[in-house]
Design a protein around this motif. Structure first.
Motif, PDB file in Angstrom:
ATOM      1  N   ASP A   1      17.915  20.508  27.973  1.00  0.00           N
ATOM      2  CA  ASP A   1      17.760  21.860  27.094  1.00  0.00           C
ATOM      3  C   ASP A   1      16.442  22.649  27.419  1.00  0.00           C
ATOM      4  O   ASP A   1      16.691  23.940  27.768  1.00  0.00           O
ATOM      5  CB  ASP A   1      17.571  21.635  25.698  1.00  0.00           C
ATOM      6  CG  ASP A   1      19.330  21.053  25.198  1.00  0.00           C
ATOM      7  OD1 ASP A   1      20.215  20.832  26.069  1.00  0.00           O
ATOM      8  OD2 ASP A   1      19.428  20.789  23.904  1.00  0.00           O
ATOM      9  N   GLU A   2      15.109  21.914  27.701  1.00  0.00           N
ATOM     10  CA  GLU A   2      14.192  22.553  27.827  1.00  0.00           C
ATOM     11  C   GLU A   2      14.168  23.226  29.011  1.00  0.00           C
ATOM     12  O   GLU A   2      13.852  24.427  29.455  1.00  0.00           O
ATOM     13  CB  GLU A   2      13.004  21.636  27.544  1.00  0.00           C
ATOM     14  CG  GLU A   2      12.965  21.445  25.945  1.00  0.00           C
ATOM     15  CD  GLU A   2      12.041  20.201  25.541  1.00  0.00           C
ATOM     16  OE1 GLU A   2      11.659  19.597  26.562  1.00  0.00           O
ATOM     17  OE2 GLU A   2      11.985  20.004  24.394  1.00  0.00           O
TER      18      GLU A   2
ATOM     19  N   SER B   1      10.548  22.558  20.172  1.00  0.00           N
ATOM     20  CA  SER B   1      11.704  21.688  19.794  1.00  0.00           C
ATOM     21  C   SER B   1      11.673  21.437  18.522  1.00  0.00           C
ATOM     22  O   SER B   1      10.798  21.256  17.797  1.00  0.00           O
ATOM     23  CB  SER B   1      11.751  20.191  20.728  1.00  0.00           C
ATOM     24  OG  SER B   1      10.514  19.565  20.541  1.00  0.00           O
ATOM     25  N   LYS B   2      12.894  21.380  17.738  1.00  0.00           N
ATOM     26  CA  LYS B   2      12.925  21.313  16.238  1.00  0.00           C
ATOM     27  C   LYS B   2      12.663  19.833  16.128  1.00  0.00           C
ATOM     28  O   LYS B   2      13.395  18.973  16.787  1.00  0.00           O
ATOM     29  CB  LYS B   2      14.228  21.744  15.662  1.00  0.00           C
ATOM     30  CG  LYS B   2      14.744  23.135  15.804  1.00  0.00           C
ATOM     31  CD  LYS B   2      15.619  23.564  15.353  1.00  0.00           C
ATOM     32  CE  LYS B   2      16.018  25.054  14.986  1.00  0.00           C
ATOM     33  NZ  LYS B   2      17.703  25.183  14.718  1.00  0.00           N
TER      34      LYS B   2
ATOM     35  N   THR C   1      14.817  24.420  20.925  1.00  0.00           N
ATOM     36  CA  THR C   1      15.739  23.545  21.087  1.00  0.00           C
ATOM     37  C   THR C   1      15.728  22.262  20.304  1.00  0.00           C
ATOM     38  O   THR C   1      15.100  21.938  19.521  1.00  0.00           O
ATOM     39  CB  THR C   1      15.274  23.170  22.944  1.00  0.00           C
ATOM     40  OG1 THR C   1      13.958  22.665  22.587  1.00  0.00           O
ATOM     41  CG2 THR C   1      15.126  24.183  23.554  1.00  0.00           C
TER      42      THR C   1
ATOM     43  N   LYS D   1      15.698  18.273  19.013  1.00  0.00           N
ATOM     44  CA  LYS D   1      14.614  17.177  19.680  1.00  0.00           C
ATOM     45  C   LYS D   1      14.890  16.285  20.693  1.00  0.00           C
ATOM     46  O   LYS D   1      16.311  15.994  20.835  1.00  0.00           O
ATOM     47  CB  LYS D   1      14.484  16.444  18.484  1.00  0.00           C
ATOM     48  CG  LYS D   1      13.404  15.474  18.222  1.00  0.00           C
ATOM     49  CD  LYS D   1      13.216  14.668  17.093  1.00  0.00           C
ATOM     50  CE  LYS D   1      11.915  13.712  17.250  1.00  0.00           C
ATOM     51  NZ  LYS D   1      12.296  12.519  16.340  1.00  0.00           N
TER      52      LYS D   1
END
Ligand code: CA
Length: 225
Positions: free
Chosen positions: A86-87, A100-101, A79, A81
């Motif tokens: 989103d998570e 997360s990216k 997902t 940052k």
């Protein structure tokens, strides 16, 4: 283990593939959601790394489609940052975990290992047939308590057989589990690995052997008591 990475960032996808392949995994790449879904529906993956933002079909949709189709393959979703929503949605649509990216490679592989362990709850952490013991997490194989050195591919072939002891597995079944879909060689390459495994497992007191079932495949069986 055979893994699928669905990621449209080419450099990230390639570096993940290289890292995971170096650990002995067979890795397929899909550059968009549609190809990812297609592969995930038809190939026997042990886990999927699924980017959220993808062309074609986003990660949520791929994940939901897979679950609706009854696939329980572990999914690690990547997902953005600070994308808390989103998570939440990743987990709600059936992903098993998210990262997360940007992320560090060791964290990704640790999360994947955890998912693979959870995905394999139906089978014991150490596979045992006769005096053969295979510990997939430690990538360790012993026969009668002596360590047997296997190449990554040999280990994967043996793990495939030992995970289904007594069951006949066809050459193409082994090929699909151990080699990635880019493999265009002969299915008979499996014979080469079986021959190597037989040599290495031919130890006094092994208590098991790989049988050839003509026209069907191979099975790992304990010796008769
Ligand atoms: Ca992306």
């Amino acid at each position: 283990m055979r893994l699928l990475i669905v990621e449209d960032e080419e450099r990230l996808a390639q570096s993940l593939r290289q890292g995971l392949a170096a650990e002995g995994h067979a890795v397929d790449l899909a550059p968009d959601g549609l190809q990812g879904l297609e592969l995930a529906l038809h190939e026997p993956y042990s886990a999927i790394v699924l980017d959220l933002m993808l062309p074609g079909l986003n990660g949520f949709k791929v994940c939901r489609e897979l679950r609706l189709a009854g696939h329980s393959v572990p999914i690690l979703m990547l997902t953005a940052k600070n994308g808390e929503y989103d998570e939440v949605e990743a987990l709600d649509c059936g992903a098993d975990d998210f990262l997360s990216k940007p992320f560090s490679y060791p964290v990704l592989t640790a999360r994947l290992r955890a998912l693979l362990r959870r995905g394999a709850t139906a089978r014991p952490p150490v596979l045992a047939v006769g005096a053969l013991r295979i510990d997939p997490a430690a990538r360790r194989c012993t026969v009668a308590e002596r360590q047997v050195r296997l190449t990554a591919k040999e280990f994967a072939v043996l793990e495939c057989l030992a995970g289904n002891p007594g069951e006949v597995i066809s050459k193409s079944g082994i090929l699909d589990t151990v080699w990635d879909s880019a493999f265009r060689g002969d299915v008979n390459i499996v014979e080469v690995y079986i021959a190597a495994l037989r040599r290495k497992l031919d130890v006094p007191g092994a208590g098991c052997r790989i049988e050839t079932v003509r026209g069907a495949g191979y099975r790992l069986v304990p010796d008769a008591p």
